[in-house]
Design an enzyme around this catalytic site. Sequence first.
Site, PDB file in Angstrom:
ATOM      1  N   HIS A  65       0.744  -1.281   0.107  1.00  0.00           N
ATOM      2  CA  HIS A  65       0.098  -0.067   0.037  1.00  0.00           C
ATOM      3  C   HIS A  65       0.874   1.155   0.016  1.00  0.00           C
ATOM      4  O   HIS A  65       1.981   1.181   0.288  1.00  0.00           O
ATOM      5  CB  HIS A  65      -0.975   0.041   1.244  1.00  0.00           C
ATOM      6  CG  HIS A  65      -0.413   0.009   2.625  1.00  0.00           C
ATOM      7  ND1 HIS A  65       0.450   1.132   2.999  1.00  0.00           N
ATOM      8  CD2 HIS A  65      -0.008  -0.956   3.435  1.00  0.00           C
ATOM      9  CE1 HIS A  65       0.860   0.843   4.435  1.00  0.00           C
ATOM     10  NE2 HIS A  65       0.487  -0.552   4.577  1.00  0.00           N
ATOM     11  N   CYS A 120       3.093  -5.023   6.716  1.00  0.00           N
ATOM     12  CA  CYS A 120       2.645  -4.549   5.438  1.00  0.00           C
ATOM     13  C   CYS A 120       3.917  -3.953   4.472  1.00  0.00           C
ATOM     14  O   CYS A 120       4.863  -3.519   5.264  1.00  0.00           O
ATOM     15  CB  CYS A 120       1.448  -3.374   5.589  1.00  0.00           C
ATOM     16  SG  CYS A 120      -0.182  -4.282   5.707  1.00  0.00           S
TER      17      CYS A 120
END
Length: 250
Positions: free
Chosen positions: A210, A226
């Site tokens: 992301h 992440c």
Amino acid sequence: MMKPLVLAAAMLGILSTAAIADDRYATRPPVVLSPDLTAPWINQLGGGRVRPVVYQRPVVYQQRGLFQQRRTYIQRAPQPAPQTVSAIRPGVPVIRGQVEPQFLPQLVDYDTKEKPGTIVIDTNNRFLYLVTDGGKARRYGVGVGKPGFEWAGAHKITRKSEWPDWTPPSEMVSREAAKGHYLPARMDGGPENPLGARAMYLGSTLYRIHGTNAPWTIGSAVSSGCIRMRNEDVVDLYDRVNIGTRVIVM
């Protein structure tokens, strides 16, 4: 009509007074003017805190056979130096002016057995590679999991989202609450959202590739697992891959 005797006496008195004055001021004092006639007014207005303006005499000099006049203009009291404002916020890493060059997107030689279109993430060196034809890859800088949140494995992109909203996992909420940080139950997508401009979800895990609202962290181990990218880079990658793309984290 004044009598001649009286007139003569008056004239004698005037001359006597003038003689006395001349004796008192045998050498008359010079008339001295302040070099700055405004100084008394300035001092009245501001007291000793005000520094009067000082004028200097113009200087005449000869240059190339012609007389020119060089004027020295008003010298004013020195002004305080402007204050600088720091871009550092307490508890937040220093904001860099730009990402270090090695973390900018670039096409590089890449020797791999993975098929073109595969994403390979090198967490140790903080690089994400999108494999292309001809032994090449498109390389991006990334932020990865901080100590204790590292992981490795192979997944596929199962969902893509533009300006995704963010619902912090319950484990993260509890972990941050223990530190005195209280996370929102949900945050709408936007520039302040920590998921940034795009998100690509990996399998059925909570991990994603992301964007970020903290681009100065690219190249560091700072996330909860992440893979984060600059917003402009994640948008570029997002447009190049599809759902089902193979992602290898190592």
